[in-house]
Design a protein around this motif. Structure first.
Motif, PDB file in Angstrom:
ATOM      1  N   ALA A  67      52.421  49.427  43.199  1.00 34.93           N
ATOM      2  CA  ALA A  67      53.183  49.875  42.031  1.00 34.93           C
ATOM      3  C   ALA A  67      52.287  50.192  40.837  1.00 34.93           C
ATOM      4  CB  ALA A  67      54.190  48.798  41.633  1.00 34.93           C
ATOM      5  N   GLY A  68      50.977  49.950  40.982  1.00 40.73           N
ATOM      6  CA  GLY A  68      50.056  50.250  39.902  1.00 40.73           C
ATOM      7  C   GLY A  68      49.971  49.175  38.842  1.00 40.73           C
ATOM      8  N   LEU A  69      50.492  47.981  39.140  1.00 40.50           N
ATOM      9  CA  LEU A  69      50.478  46.901  38.156  1.00 40.50           C
ATOM     10  C   LEU A  69      49.282  45.974  38.324  1.00 40.50           C
ATOM     11  CD1 LEU A  69      54.281  46.031  38.171  1.00 40.50           C
ATOM     12  CD2 LEU A  69      53.011  47.234  36.406  1.00 40.50           C
ATOM     13  N   LEU A  70      48.617  46.030  39.473  1.00 44.91           N
ATOM     14  CA  LEU A  70      47.399  45.264  39.713  1.00 44.91           C
ATOM     15  C   LEU A  70      46.313  46.209  40.205  1.00 44.91           C
ATOM     16  CD1 LEU A  70      48.419  41.966  41.584  1.00 44.91           C
ATOM     17  CD2 LEU A  70      47.834  42.238  39.176  1.00 44.91           C
ATOM     18  N   THR A  71      45.076  45.926  39.828  1.00 51.87           N
ATOM     19  CA  THR A  71      43.941  46.695  40.317  1.00 51.87           C
ATOM     20  C   THR A  71      42.874  45.738  40.827  1.00 51.87           C
ATOM     21  OG1 THR A  71      42.939  46.740  38.116  1.00 51.87           O
ATOM     22  CG2 THR A  71      44.348  48.601  38.713  1.00 51.87           C
ATOM     23  N   VAL A  72      42.102  46.205  41.793  1.00 53.89           N
ATOM     24  CA  VAL A  72      40.980  45.419  42.305  1.00 53.89           C
ATOM     25  C   VAL A  72      39.811  45.587  41.344  1.00 53.89           C
ATOM     26  CG1 VAL A  72      39.373  45.078  44.213  1.00 53.89           C
ATOM     27  CG2 VAL A  72      41.743  45.715  44.683  1.00 53.89           C
ATOM     28  N   GLN A  73      39.319  44.479  40.810  1.00 52.90           N
ATOM     29  CA  GLN A  73      38.206  44.510  39.870  1.00 52.90           C
ATOM     30  C   GLN A  73      36.859  44.483  40.585  1.00 52.90           C
ATOM     31  OE1 GLN A  73      38.717  44.464  36.120  1.00 52.90           O
ATOM     32  NE2 GLN A  73      40.465  45.356  37.200  1.00 52.90           N
ATOM     33  N   ARG A  74      36.775  43.672  41.610  1.00 52.27           N
ATOM     34  CA  ARG A  74      35.523  43.526  42.351  1.00 52.27           C
ATOM     35  C   ARG A  74      35.814  42.734  43.630  1.00 52.27           C
ATOM     36  NH1 ARG A  74      33.718  38.285  40.974  1.00 52.27           N
ATOM     37  NH2 ARG A  74      34.896  37.432  39.209  1.00 52.27           N
ATOM     38  N   GLU A  75      34.798  42.551  44.422  1.00 48.12           N
ATOM     39  CA  GLU A  75      34.922  41.762  45.642  1.00 48.12           C
ATOM     40  C   GLU A  75      33.865  40.667  45.644  1.00 48.12           C
ATOM     41  OE1 GLU A  75      34.815  44.174  49.118  1.00 48.12           O
ATOM     42  OE2 GLU A  75      36.828  45.002  48.800  1.00 48.12           O
ATOM     43  N   GLN A  76      34.281  39.461  46.021  1.00 45.27           N
ATOM     44  CA  GLN A  76      33.359  38.335  46.139  1.00 45.27           C
ATOM     45  C   GLN A  76      32.869  38.264  47.584  1.00 45.27           C
ATOM     46  OE1 GLN A  76      35.682  34.965  44.906  1.00 45.27           O
ATOM     47  NE2 GLN A  76      35.253  35.260  42.720  1.00 45.27           N
ATOM     48  N   THR A  77      31.580  38.306  47.748  1.00 51.53           N
ATOM     49  CA  THR A  77      31.034  38.227  49.098  1.00 51.53           C
ATOM     50  C   THR A  77      31.082  36.794  49.607  1.00 51.53           C
ATOM     51  OG1 THR A  77      28.814  37.930  48.207  1.00 51.53           O
ATOM     52  CG2 THR A  77      29.497  40.182  48.729  1.00 51.53           C
ATOM     53  N   ARG A  78      31.331  36.654  50.884  1.00 54.49           N
ATOM     54  CA  ARG A  78      31.344  35.354  51.548  1.00 54.49           C
ATOM     55  C   ARG A  78      31.189  35.606  53.038  1.00 54.49           C
ATOM     56  NH1 ARG A  78      37.669  33.326  52.052  1.00 54.49           N
ATOM     57  NH2 ARG A  78      38.363  35.132  53.278  1.00 54.49           N
ATOM     58  N   ALA A  79      31.041  34.550  53.784  1.00 54.64           N
ATOM     59  CA  ALA A  79      30.955  34.696  55.230  1.00 54.64           C
ATOM     60  C   ALA A  79      32.286  35.236  55.750  1.00 54.64           C
ATOM     61  CB  ALA A  79      30.630  33.355  55.881  1.00 54.64           C
ATOM     62  N   GLY A  80      32.198  36.326  56.475  1.00 62.27           N
ATOM     63  CA  GLY A  80      33.432  36.936  56.952  1.00 62.27           C
ATOM     64  C   GLY A  80      33.905  38.021  56.015  1.00 62.27           C
ATOM     65  N   ARG A  81      35.192  38.136  55.843  1.00 53.78           N
ATOM     66  CA  ARG A  81      35.763  39.187  55.010  1.00 53.78           C
ATOM     67  C   ARG A  81      35.575  38.866  53.530  1.00 53.78           C
ATOM     68  NH1 ARG A  81      41.995  40.227  55.945  1.00 53.78           N
ATOM     69  NH2 ARG A  81      41.155  40.545  58.054  1.00 53.78           N
ATOM     70  N   PRO A  82      35.153  39.831  52.694  1.00 51.83           N
ATOM     71  CA  PRO A  82      35.012  39.576  51.248  1.00 51.83           C
ATOM     72  C   PRO A  82      36.371  39.342  50.590  1.00 51.83           C
ATOM     73  CG  PRO A  82      34.649  41.895  51.750  1.00 51.83           C
ATOM     74  CD  PRO A  82      34.723  41.181  53.064  1.00 51.83           C
ATOM     75  N   VAL A  83      36.347  38.591  49.497  1.00 51.00           N
ATOM     76  CA  VAL A  83      37.575  38.240  48.790  1.00 51.00           C
ATOM     77  C   VAL A  83      37.757  39.194  47.613  1.00 51.00           C
ATOM     78  CG1 VAL A  83      38.765  36.465  47.450  1.00 51.00           C
ATOM     79  CG2 VAL A  83      37.376  35.834  49.447  1.00 51.00           C
ATOM     80  N   LYS A  84      38.924  39.842  47.550  1.00 50.12           N
ATOM     81  CA  LYS A  84      39.211  40.754  46.443  1.00 50.12           C
ATOM     82  C   LYS A  84      39.623  39.967  45.202  1.00 50.12           C
ATOM     83  CE  LYS A  84      40.624  44.890  49.024  1.00 50.12           C
ATOM     84  NZ  LYS A  84      40.272  44.424  50.371  1.00 50.12           N
ATOM     85  N   VAL A  85      39.143  40.417  44.063  1.00 44.46           N
ATOM     86  CA  VAL A  85      39.506  39.835  42.769  1.00 44.46           C
ATOM     87  C   VAL A  85      40.330  40.873  42.013  1.00 44.46           C
ATOM     88  CG1 VAL A  85      38.664  38.856  40.611  1.00 44.46           C
ATOM     89  CG2 VAL A  85      37.411  38.440  42.740  1.00 44.46           C
ATOM     90  N   TYR A  86      41.533  40.483  41.597  1.00 40.10           N
ATOM     91  CA  TYR A  86      42.473  41.405  40.958  1.00 40.10           C
ATOM     92  C   TYR A  86      42.639  41.076  39.480  1.00 40.10           C
ATOM     93  CZ  TYR A  86      43.976  42.217  45.823  1.00 40.10           C
ATOM     94  OH  TYR A  86      44.018  42.501  47.168  1.00 40.10           O
TER      95      TYR A  86
END
Length: 214
Positions: free
Chosen positions: A47-66
């Protein structure tokens, strides 16, 4: 508009207002299941109310920060789906009546005088009246005297003809009562029993008033 009509979705969005947050962090803050929050986050993003700011690297899939697209959002109530507020009010009414009924029946189990309905003859039309109360109850207004079990609840729906000034005065008293409950809540700091205060005051049309008393 449809998304933000839901209280749960607003709680999820609130975790991203004015700061960056992950789905897991929002779930902890909103005290919701992380899977539910993930679905809401994806809907808010579409809906355009949240945006991904960056991604935190970790083992496995990176974590999105909104983060929310803005730190201050205004929703015009006139543009909300008409059923949104009605659905929430109906849910609160259902919860209130269920909880009040449960507490009343709990109190009845310890109420020695017994409680029930008395149907008795009166000289006025329609020739009879119904009184809810104990066996020894006298025909008094519920607002004059409470003769029932010591239940920790109160449910009533009085109707009356009031002037505009009287309506404002009653409205002011109800606001003060809500503020008192909120002050108690803040002072208890998480202690005490969860309690729902359900209040309302609304003008009726003459036709609505007549139908109510038929």
């Amino acid at each position: 508009m449809a998304l933000l009509a839901h209280e749960r979705v607003r709680r999820v969005l609130g975790a991203f207002l004015g700061r960056e947050q992950t789905v897991a962090g929002a779930a902890r803050e909103a005290q919701l299941d992380v899977r539910v929050v993930h679905r809401d986050v994806q809907a808010l993003r579409r809906a355009g109310l949240l945006t991904v700011q960056r991604e935190q690297t970790r083992a496995g899939r990176p974590v999105k920060v909104y983060r929310a697209c803005a730190d201050d959002l205004f929703i015009d109530a006139r543009r909300l789906p008409p059923q949104a507020q009605e659905t929430q009010a109906a849910a609160l009414d259902s919860l209130f009546h269920h909880a009040a009924g449960r507490e009343f029946h709990r109190a009845l189990s310890d109420f020695a005088p017994g409680w029930g309905l008395r149907v008795y003859a009166t000289p006025d039309a329609p020739g009879f009246a119904v009184l809810e109360g104990p066996r020894t109850a006298r025909p008094l207004s519920a607002l004059d005297e409470w003769q029932g079990p010591p239940a920790r609840m109160l449910s009533g729906a009085p109707t009356a003809r009031l002037t505009g000034e009287q309506v404002v005065e009653v409205q002011r008293d109800l606001i003060l009562l809500m503020r008192k409950v909120e002050a108690f809540h803040a002072a208890n700091a998480g202690g005490g029993q969860p309690t729902l205060l359900r209040l309302g005051l609304a003008p009726l049309t003459e036709d609505e008033f007549r139908r109510l008393h038929r």
